[in-house]
Structure formats: structure tokens, C-alpha cells
Design an enzyme around this catalytic site. Sequence first.
Site, PDB file in Angstrom:
ATOM      1  N   LYS A  55       0.866  -1.188   0.000  1.00  0.00           N
ATOM      2  CA  LYS A  55       0.000   0.000   0.000  1.00  0.00           C
ATOM      3  C   LYS A  55       0.893   1.225   0.000  1.00  0.00           C
ATOM      4  CE  LYS A  55      -4.500   0.744   0.314  1.00  0.00           C
ATOM      5  NZ  LYS A  55      -5.600  -0.173   0.015  1.00  0.00           N
ATOM      6  N   ASP A  60      -7.009   4.189  -4.487  1.00  0.00           N
ATOM      7  CA  ASP A  60      -7.655   4.046  -3.181  1.00  0.00           C
ATOM      8  C   ASP A  60      -8.303   5.416  -2.929  1.00  0.00           C
ATOM      9  OD1 ASP A  60      -7.627   1.929  -0.786  1.00  0.00           O
ATOM     10  OD2 ASP A  60      -7.472   3.895   0.136  1.00  0.00           O
TER      11      ASP A  60
HETATM   12  N1  GLU Z   1      -7.354   0.048  -2.788  1.00  0.00           N
HETATM   13  C1  GLU Z   1      -8.097  -1.139  -3.075  1.00  0.00           C
HETATM   14  C2  GLU Z   1      -8.107  -2.048  -1.863  1.00  0.00           C
HETATM   15  O1  GLU Z   1      -8.131  -1.579  -0.747  1.00  0.00           O
HETATM   16  C3  GLU Z   1      -7.674  -1.825  -4.354  1.00  0.00           C
HETATM   17  C4  GLU Z   1      -6.220  -2.132  -4.488  1.00  0.00           C
HETATM   18  C5  GLU Z   1      -5.822  -2.620  -5.872  1.00  0.00           C
HETATM   19  O2  GLU Z   1      -6.656  -2.667  -6.765  1.00  0.00           O
HETATM   20  O3  GLU Z   1      -4.658  -2.944  -6.017  1.00  0.00           O
HETATM   21  O4  GLU Z   1      -8.152  -3.250  -1.945  1.00  0.00           O
END
Ligand code: GLU
Length: 451
Positions: A130, A170
Site C-alpha cells: 500500500k 484508493d
Molecule cells: N485500494 C483497493 C483495496 O483496498 C484496491 C487495491 C488494488 O486494486 O490494487 O483493496
Amino acid sequence: MAVSDHVDFNGFMEGVKRRNPYQPEFVQAVQEVAEDIYSFLDTNEEYHSQQILRRIAEPDRVVSFRVCWEDDNGNVRVQRGWRVQNNNAIGPYKGGLRFHPSVTESVLKFLAFEQTFKNALTGLPMGGGKGGSNFNPKGKSVREIQRFCQSFMTELYRHIGADVDVPAGDIGVGGREIGFMFGQYKRITGQFTGVLTGKGLEYGGSLIRPEATGYGAVYFLMNMLATKGQDLVGKTAVISGSGNVATHAAEKIVQLGGKVLTLSDSGGFIHDPDGISQEKIDWVKTHKTHRRGRIEDYCAEFKSATFTAGKTPWGVPCDVALPCATQNELLGDDAKELVKNGCKAVSEGANMPTDLAGVHVFRDAKLLYAPGKAANAGGVAVSGLEMSQNSERRSWKEEELQQMLKDIMAGIHKSCETYGRQGDGYIDYVKGANIGGFKKVADAMLAFGVV
Ligand code: GLU
């Protein structure tokens, strides 16, 4: 010595707290997982002796960097950027980028930790990561956002790659920001690769990626209700948030015959007893995403609704609830209120929206309660499918993708059942998701030895 003698949960958590001072969100996320994993470790000595949980709770690396950019008035602005690469035992690091003033290292570490289990649950080969920044996109011009995204990628590009780490969106990062960052990556490296997901359809994006998180959370809810022989027809739903996840969750609830009563943003929530129809959802999408407006303006447009400032919507009686805004938006007392008002099921579209006290309330009340790492995995799952399409250099059809999303959500539900079913038949989805996600990552780590 018996396994249980040295499987010391309190000692483990004290260590986590000591090593991560001032990182409450990270400690919270680890504790929620450790509570379940410790009972599982009791009968699985090897995971314990190989210190698997301890290793997953120590990110592979945390990259922190300065992001300088110039605002429209010529002022030099300085932000902090991060990429937390938590674990790549089962695939390249994968997870979104969040741009929001609340972003700290603690928040990104908790999200990367959660992502590791979530991605494992999808069954696709993705590790957990992340990233993001404390940059606040609110009130910024498009050119300012573009300059920020370019500057952010000018550092980030050296840490990512289609087989290394694949970021996505996100909170605060949508298709537009992904476009700016992909353009900058391509400009710096000269390579057109699937290094980001959530891309536009013209340059390697996947159909249904924007809908996937919200739709997936509702599919998961359907799977939970089905275990009780129920569906969504005629059921009332309380939803928080009004962004990509919340509006698509609302859309799917309406399509499946339910009635959505609320949406919210950081200013408060709107309650529309007539139900938030598809037409009204479309208005919210345009108003929030394109006009960057406030949810309270809904009441001027649709007279049946009322706005409550500074509050979350959990006091509105409902059959099902979907927290789709952000972490720790549903606290112990809110959980009690939902249970008291007869709520039957909760499906988390956001990451860790319920605090630990709330989680305990739902589990004690034996509610159908799906934690984010299970319920909102549809988004990253379709990101995984975007990676596959990029590797194949082709695009799959919408019907195929819709079916794959449904199948993946059903598969996650099955894992939760396998690992979470209790003696009395109750499915503890938190436990099921924690153990199901942990086991896959842990088994891969055991295969690698001490690394
Ligand atoms: N931000 C999204 C999550 O919390 C998607 C992450 C992604 O697609 O890599 O899962």
C-alpha cells in the site's frame, strides 16, 4: 513444552506495540488478525516455531520519500510519500495508493498488512502493499493534481514494476490520477507495462474495475444472506461514504431489489426514506466525482431527504449495513445500535471501518459480519484480472469479468466458511478470513525457509 505454553498472545502484542510506537491503526489491524491466528497456531506448531505471523507483521520494507510540487500560485509545497511493501510470498506486492491528509505511516502499514490477507483470499497470485501521501486533493486544481502525481511517480517509479509491485487507486486516487501517474512512469522508463491497475480502458485498463469493489461487497452480502435462505429483495440498507465503493454498492443493492436509505461524506449523512434510486445514485456520482461537491447538496435536489451534519448513519434502522467510507468509522456503540435496531448483516466495503470494540459486538451477537479483507476484495481481484489481461496483451469481455468477480467472491465466502464455521453452525467470517488468508501466505513462506 506444550505448544500453548509458549504461544503467548499477550507477549506477541506487547512486542508489536513496542516496535511500532505511535502507530495505533497498525497495532489494531495486527491485533484483530492475531486474536484468531493465535488459537489456530495452538495446533499448528510449525507456523509458530517459524515465527510466520511475526514475519508477516514486519513489512518487507517501508519506503518514505519527499514529494515537492508547485501550486498554482507558485508556492513550493512539500509532502511525504510512502510505499509499504508488506509481503510478496505469493506474488508481486499489490495494493492501492491513498492521497488524503489522514495518511500516515501507521495507516499505510495497517492497509498493507490487511491487503496481504485480502489478496491471498482472492486466490490470485498477489502479495500485499500500500502507498500514498498526506497530500489533500480537495480544493486542488487539476493542474496541481497533475503536478503532484508526476512528482510522486518520479520517486515511486524506482520501487515498482509489473513483476515487482503494482499500485492502484484508493481514497483520493481514481482513474484521473492513475492516468497522470502511468503517463509519468512511461515517460521516465520508456516502458509500457502493466505497472499500475485501475487504468483507463484505452491504455490497458479492465472493464468493471470501477464497479468491482462495491459490487463485490454486495455479492459477498448475498452469499452471507443465502446461508440463511434470504436475499436482498425488500431489505433496507444503510451505506456510509459516497465515493466509488459506496455508490457502486448502492447501485448493486438497488439492482437486487433492496432499498438504500443513506449515503455520507466527511460532513455528515443524508437519509432518504423514499430510497436512493438508480437515478439518484447517478446524480451522486456526477456530483461527488465530477463536480467534487458535498453530499448535503442531495437534499436540495431530492426533497424527500434530510441531512444530519457531523454524524455517521448507523443510528438509522436497517436490515443490512455497508460501511464504505474509511477506517474506524463504526465504533462499539454504533455496532450496539445496529444490533439493537435489528440489523442482520454487515458487509465492509471500506478497509477496517469497524473498530475492535465494534468487531467484538458483531461477533458476540452472531451477526452475519464480513470484514473488509473478505467483503471488499472484489476491487483488488479485478485488479489482478487486469494484470492478467496486461500480461496476455488482450482485454476480456464484460460478461466474462462479471462472472469471474462473482466466482471469486463466492470462493472467498467458501474459505470463510471452511475456516470460520463454529460448533453451533455460526460462521465467524472474521476468523475465517484471517485464517484462510494467513494459511496461504504462511505455507508459501514455510516453503522458502528463513528469508
Ligand atoms: N485500494 C483497493 C483495496 O483496498 C484496491 C487495491 C488494488 O486494486 O490494487 O483493496
